[in-house]
Scaffold this motif. Structure first.
Motif, mmCIF file in Angstrom:
data_model
loop_
_atom_site.group_PDB
_atom_site.id
_atom_site.type_symbol
_atom_site.label_atom_id
_atom_site.label_comp_id
_atom_site.label_asym_id
_atom_site.label_seq_id
_atom_site.Cartn_x
_atom_site.Cartn_y
_atom_site.Cartn_z
ATOM 1 N N ASP A 65 0.572 -0.859 -0.255
ATOM 2 C CA ASP A 65 -0.285 -0.527 -0.246
ATOM 3 C C ASP A 65 0.304 1.526 0.714
ATOM 4 O O ASP A 65 2.114 1.273 0.523
ATOM 5 C CB ASP A 65 -0.784 -0.443 1.475
ATOM 6 C CG ASP A 65 -1.979 -0.830 1.277
ATOM 7 O OD1 ASP A 65 -2.562 -1.803 0.320
ATOM 8 O OD2 ASP A 65 -2.774 -1.055 2.490
ATOM 9 N N ASP B 257 0.367 -6.568 3.053
ATOM 10 C CA ASP B 257 -0.750 -6.059 2.177
ATOM 11 C C ASP B 257 -1.145 -6.683 1.109
ATOM 12 O O ASP B 257 -2.115 -7.902 0.988
ATOM 13 C CB ASP B 257 -0.584 -4.741 1.823
ATOM 14 C CG ASP B 257 0.568 -3.918 2.732
ATOM 15 O OD1 ASP B 257 0.055 -4.324 4.200
ATOM 16 O OD2 ASP B 257 1.258 -2.874 2.436
ATOM 17 N N VAL B 258 -0.611 -6.646 -0.302
ATOM 18 C CA VAL B 258 -1.135 -7.266 -1.718
ATOM 19 C C VAL B 258 -0.400 -8.406 -2.439
ATOM 20 O O VAL B 258 0.981 -7.966 -2.381
ATOM 21 C CB VAL B 258 -2.177 -6.453 -2.248
ATOM 22 C CG1 VAL B 258 -2.940 -7.353 -4.053
ATOM 23 C CG2 VAL B 258 -3.107 -5.835 -1.730
ATOM 24 N N PHE C 27 -5.931 -10.893 -1.668
ATOM 25 C CA PHE C 27 -6.358 -9.298 -1.636
ATOM 26 C C PHE C 27 -5.354 -8.500 -0.650
ATOM 27 O O PHE C 27 -5.738 -7.671 0.164
ATOM 28 C CB PHE C 27 -7.442 -8.989 -1.484
ATOM 29 C CG PHE C 27 -8.554 -8.936 -2.602
ATOM 30 C CD1 PHE C 27 -7.779 -9.240 -4.030
ATOM 31 C CD2 PHE C 27 -9.642 -9.957 -2.777
ATOM 32 C CE1 PHE C 27 -8.625 -9.003 -5.066
ATOM 33 C CE2 PHE C 27 -10.377 -10.256 -4.049
ATOM 34 C CZ PHE C 27 -10.126 -10.183 -4.959
ATOM 35 N N THR C 28 -5.501 -9.139 0.519
ATOM 36 C CA THR C 28 -5.628 -8.629 1.967
ATOM 37 C C THR C 28 -4.699 -10.273 2.174
ATOM 38 O O THR C 28 -5.050 -11.402 2.463
ATOM 39 C CB THR C 28 -6.167 -8.566 2.644
ATOM 40 O OG1 THR C 28 -5.681 -8.577 4.407
ATOM 41 C CG2 THR C 28 -7.415 -9.314 2.849
ATOM 42 N N GLU D 170 -4.861 -11.220 5.845
ATOM 43 C CA GLU D 170 -6.094 -11.186 6.688
ATOM 44 C C GLU D 170 -7.315 -12.222 5.765
ATOM 45 O O GLU D 170 -7.530 -12.353 5.360
ATOM 46 C CB GLU D 170 -7.469 -10.099 7.302
ATOM 47 C CG GLU D 170 -6.442 -9.127 7.607
ATOM 48 C CD GLU D 170 -6.514 -9.508 9.063
ATOM 49 O OE1 GLU D 170 -7.370 -10.416 9.560
ATOM 50 O OE2 GLU D 170 -5.378 -9.430 9.711
ATOM 51 N N PHE E 262 -13.696 -8.757 -0.259
ATOM 52 C CA PHE E 262 -13.197 -7.475 -1.159
ATOM 53 C C PHE E 262 -14.266 -5.943 -0.670
ATOM 54 O O PHE E 262 -13.652 -4.952 -0.561
ATOM 55 C CB PHE E 262 -13.489 -7.070 -2.584
ATOM 56 C CG PHE E 262 -12.772 -6.208 -3.341
ATOM 57 C CD1 PHE E 262 -12.734 -5.336 -3.100
ATOM 58 C CD2 PHE E 262 -11.732 -6.796 -3.886
ATOM 59 C CE1 PHE E 262 -11.893 -3.855 -3.690
ATOM 60 C CE2 PHE E 262 -10.828 -5.617 -3.762
ATOM 61 C CZ PHE E 262 -11.244 -4.434 -4.524
ATOM 62 N N LEU F 285 -12.421 -3.965 2.484
ATOM 63 C CA LEU F 285 -11.283 -3.597 2.221
ATOM 64 C C LEU F 285 -11.297 -1.859 2.213
ATOM 65 O O LEU F 285 -12.295 -1.331 1.970
ATOM 66 C CB LEU F 285 -10.716 -3.662 1.384
ATOM 67 C CG LEU F 285 -10.531 -5.175 0.634
ATOM 68 C CD1 LEU F 285 -9.213 -5.211 -0.973
ATOM 69 C CD2 LEU F 285 -9.405 -6.030 1.043
ATOM 70 N N SER F 286 -10.830 -0.963 2.477
ATOM 71 C CA SER F 286 -10.533 -0.115 2.373
ATOM 72 C C SER F 286 -10.184 0.921 1.279
ATOM 73 O O SER F 286 -9.674 0.045 0.661
ATOM 74 C CB SER F 286 -9.256 0.690 3.676
ATOM 75 O OG SER F 286 -7.946 0.273 3.251
ATOM 76 N N ARG G 90 -6.618 0.246 0.283
ATOM 77 C CA ARG G 90 -5.914 -1.404 -0.544
ATOM 78 C C ARG G 90 -6.861 -1.956 -1.563
ATOM 79 O O ARG G 90 -6.302 -2.469 -2.371
ATOM 80 C CB ARG G 90 -6.521 -2.834 0.597
ATOM 81 C CG ARG G 90 -6.574 -3.737 0.476
ATOM 82 C CD ARG G 90 -4.832 -4.064 0.108
ATOM 83 N NE ARG G 90 -4.493 -3.330 1.440
ATOM 84 C CZ ARG G 90 -3.734 -4.478 2.507
ATOM 85 N NH1 ARG G 90 -5.024 -5.479 2.909
ATOM 86 N NH2 ARG G 90 -3.266 -4.116 3.236
ATOM 87 N N ALA G 91 -8.026 -1.311 -1.489
ATOM 88 C CA ALA G 91 -8.375 -1.318 -3.047
ATOM 89 C C ALA G 91 -7.659 -0.610 -4.421
ATOM 90 O O ALA G 91 -7.865 -1.744 -5.440
ATOM 91 C CB ALA G 91 -10.401 -1.402 -2.997
ATOM 92 N N ASN H 235 -6.333 -4.524 6.681
ATOM 93 C CA ASN H 235 -7.000 -4.698 5.554
ATOM 94 C C ASN H 235 -6.441 -2.837 5.310
ATOM 95 O O ASN H 235 -7.192 -2.338 4.544
ATOM 96 C CB ASN H 235 -8.294 -4.296 5.448
ATOM 97 C CG ASN H 235 -8.575 -5.491 5.716
ATOM 98 O OD1 ASN H 235 -8.009 -6.651 5.216
ATOM 99 N ND2 ASN H 235 -9.744 -6.419 5.607
#
Length: 379
Positions: free
Chosen positions: A20, A95-96, A134-135, A137, A142, A145-146, A149-150, A378
């Motif tokens: 991120d 993160d991703v 995506f995370t 976690e 999706f 996500l914040s 993060r998206a 996230n």
């Protein structure tokens, strides 16, 4: 802008960390731990067979029968590696992440499949299949996500689209997400995939033919999806949401009980062609759309999120335009639509809902606020 770090897993597959923007130093992945699993060497590609009855290619990937299927959380293969669970992702946190699928339908080799196939034509299943986590976690989706993060995921999609499009023989790049057990997911961890095909897929071929016919008829003044968006915005009854650069609507002839198209206002062939500002906006709009979908019912809505990108064949590319098609078989809180005789055998869809009613529900549904950037991993 995301920090991007590429490394190799122990069997030679590529793994890429996308951090991120302004991610805390302890989450940065530039010095990620190596993969110590000592995996065996990768196998050869499967094969593609030509169906002379339809003109379609079919991938035969028998090795996928042994792929991981709904493991418990403590054995998830895309959670961060721990002392008791050595996973596909060696880092202790991330993160991703994007990595080559261990059980790919296509690849790992790339190249050109036979150009003049007929009955009995077989070729290597060239291409590439990647997983996008995506995370770190294990739970969530999706829509949880914040926005930051998206945005990182959007950047990963765009970067991988550009890289995969440059590989020899690739004709179409397809990012997508299957969400929910009803769709048939094999991992609960929030993730999507990207396929790089050595051929133009059947659905994309049909859409490209219609797009090309329209593009020629208007002398290149607009794409087909762009013209449909213009008509939907003028009508208004099936619109779901709009922003400066994107609009979402339920299509006039929706096939699925829940189907939404998200279209950029500017003609771009793929995610890689979006500007930085458009990617920022897409992260916000896409999250809002997914939150609306999830708020329709008391439980999360299963869906397929499919990013249609213009094929890489020059004769098809000019008429194409990026757009998202999000579909769900859910027709009520406790009912699913199953593809039976008419749909599965004949491809003739019968919709149990009206597009106008679905759009009205989506417009009116209350959307929860986005999570704070300070909340959890996230963020």
């Amino acid at each position: 802008m995301s920090t991007i770090t590429s490394t190799l897993l122990s069997d030679g597959r590529e793994l890429i960390y996308f951090d991120d923007e302004d991610s805390p130093a302890e989450r940065r992945s530039g010095d990620a731990a190596p993969d110590l699993r000592g995996l065996p060497a990768r196998g050869e590609p499967g094969e593609v067979r030509f169906d002379a009855l339809t003109g379609d290619w079919v991938a035969v990937a028998a090795h996928r029968q042994t792929r991981t299927h709904l493991p418990p959380a403590d054995q998830c293969p895309i959670c961060p590696t721990t002392s008791t669970n050595a996973t596909e992702i060696p880092a202790a946190d991330y993160d991703v992440v994007v990595f080559e699928n261990r059980f790919p339908s296509l690849g790992p080799a790339v190249g050109n499949i036979p150009s003049e196939p007929g009955w009995g034509t077989v070729g290597p299943a060239y291409g590439r299949c990647e997983v996008v986590s995506f995370t770190s976690e294990h739970t969530g989706s999706f829509s949880g996500l914040s926005e930051r993060r998206a945005r990182t995921v959007v950047e990963a999609w765009a970067q991988r689209t550009e890289a995969l499009s440059a590989l020899p023989g690739i004709q179409q790049v397809f990012p997508f997400e299957n969400r929910g057990a009803e769709i048939g997911v094999t991992l609960h961890h929030p993730h999507g995939q990207i396929y790089a095909y050595p051929y133009v897929t059947p659905r994309a071929s049909v859409m490209a033919a219609a797009a090309g016919k329209h593009y020629e008829s208007v002398n290149g003044r607009s794409t087909l999806i762009g013209s449909l968006l213009e008509a939907e915005r003028k009508d208004g009854s099936r619109m779901v949401l709009e922003s400066d650069s994107f609009s979402a609507f339920v299509p006039f002839a929706a096939r699925w009980p829940l189907e939404i198209h998200l279209v950029p206002h500017r003609k771009v062939p793929d995610l890689a062609a979006l500007s930085g500002a458009e990617k920022d906006e897409l992260a916000h709009v896409y999250l809002e759309l997914l939150k609306k979908v999830d708020a329709l019912y008391p439980t999360p809505t299963p869906y397929i999120s499919a990013w249609h990108q213009a094929p890489l064949i020059p004769s098809l590319r000019d008429a194409g335009q990026l757009h998202l098609q999000l579909t769900s078989p859910r027709r009520a809180a406790d009912k699913l639509k199953y593809l039976a005789g008419s749909e599965a055998a004949m491809g003739a869809f019968i919709n149990d809902t009206t597009p106008e009613a679905v759009a009205e529900r989506l417009r009116s549904v209350a959307v929860p606020p986005a999570p704070s950037v300070l909340e959890g991993t996230n963020a």
